[in-house]
Design a protein around this motif. Structure first.
Motif, mmCIF file in Angstrom:
data_model
loop_
_atom_site.group_PDB
_atom_site.id
_atom_site.type_symbol
_atom_site.label_atom_id
_atom_site.label_comp_id
_atom_site.label_asym_id
_atom_site.label_seq_id
_atom_site.Cartn_x
_atom_site.Cartn_y
_atom_site.Cartn_z
ATOM 1 N N UNK A 1 -3.078 7.318 3.495
ATOM 2 C CA UNK A 1 -3.169 8.258 4.028
ATOM 3 C C UNK A 1 -5.245 8.468 3.846
ATOM 4 N N UNK A 2 -5.412 8.085 2.371
ATOM 5 C CA UNK A 2 -6.466 8.722 1.823
ATOM 6 C C UNK A 2 -7.719 7.261 2.471
ATOM 7 N N UNK A 3 -6.790 6.282 3.021
ATOM 8 C CA UNK A 3 -8.019 5.459 3.217
ATOM 9 C C UNK A 3 -8.158 5.673 4.617
ATOM 10 N N UNK A 4 -6.707 5.939 5.415
ATOM 11 C CA UNK A 4 -6.707 6.641 7.226
ATOM 12 C C UNK A 4 -8.135 7.579 7.662
ATOM 13 N N UNK A 5 -7.961 8.606 6.708
ATOM 14 C CA UNK A 5 -8.864 9.844 6.166
ATOM 15 C C UNK A 5 -10.436 9.007 6.234
ATOM 16 N N UNK A 6 -10.555 8.486 5.121
ATOM 17 C CA UNK A 6 -11.783 7.872 5.414
ATOM 18 C C UNK A 6 -12.480 7.379 6.419
ATOM 19 N N UNK A 7 -12.061 6.562 6.374
ATOM 20 C CA UNK A 7 -12.009 6.107 8.009
ATOM 21 C C UNK A 7 -12.390 6.804 9.524
ATOM 22 N N UNK A 8 -11.162 7.351 9.368
ATOM 23 C CA UNK A 8 -11.814 8.813 10.642
ATOM 24 C C UNK A 8 -13.124 9.623 10.086
ATOM 25 N N UNK B 1 0.638 -1.157 0.054
ATOM 26 C CA UNK B 1 0.143 -0.306 0.074
ATOM 27 C C UNK B 1 1.306 1.374 0.160
ATOM 28 N N UNK B 2 0.836 2.487 -1.040
ATOM 29 C CA UNK B 2 1.391 2.845 -0.705
ATOM 30 C C UNK B 2 0.863 4.592 0.195
#
Length: 118
Positions: A54-61, A48-49
């Motif tokens: 970062x995008x995934x963590x932001x969406x999860x947050x 995972x890049x």
């Protein structure tokens, strides 16, 4: 016969929508043992890049499945941890994992047949 649980605007679809990202389930599963820094997450997941993580963590947050904690240290430290809702996703992820163990070969065979044509 209409099943109210699966109409276009039902709340049941929320769970499916939340898990629709390629890396969402992997990130949630990786956080099950406790908070991790982004680099540690990336190392444990592999493949995972930084940008996608970062995008995934932001969406999860944004969806309330993880919480981001920033520590006032030098250098600054950030960790991500599952919320109660995020922990609640571990059970369906586990069930999906069991389904995959049982049916992955069947699905891959079907995909191969579809690619090779009639």
């Amino acid at each position: 016969m209409d099943d109210p649980e699966f109409v276009a605007d039902c709340q049941t679809r929320l769970g499916l929508d939340l898990l629709s990202g390629t890396w969402t389930g992997v990130v949630l599963w990786t956080l099950q043992s406790g908070p991790l820094r982004p680099r540690d997450l990336q190392d444990r997941i592999g493949g995972i890049s930084h940008k996608v993580l970062t995008e995934t963590l932001r969406r999860l947050e944004h969806n309330g499945l993880v919480v981001r904690r920033r520590y006032a240290e030098a250098p600054p430290r950030v960790e991500y941890e599952l919320t109660g809702a995020g922990r609640g996703m571990l059970e369906p992820l586990s069930a999906l994992g069991r389904w995959t163990e049982r049916y992955a070969a069947d699905v891959l065979d079907a995909q191969e047949r579809a690619l090779s044509g009639p």
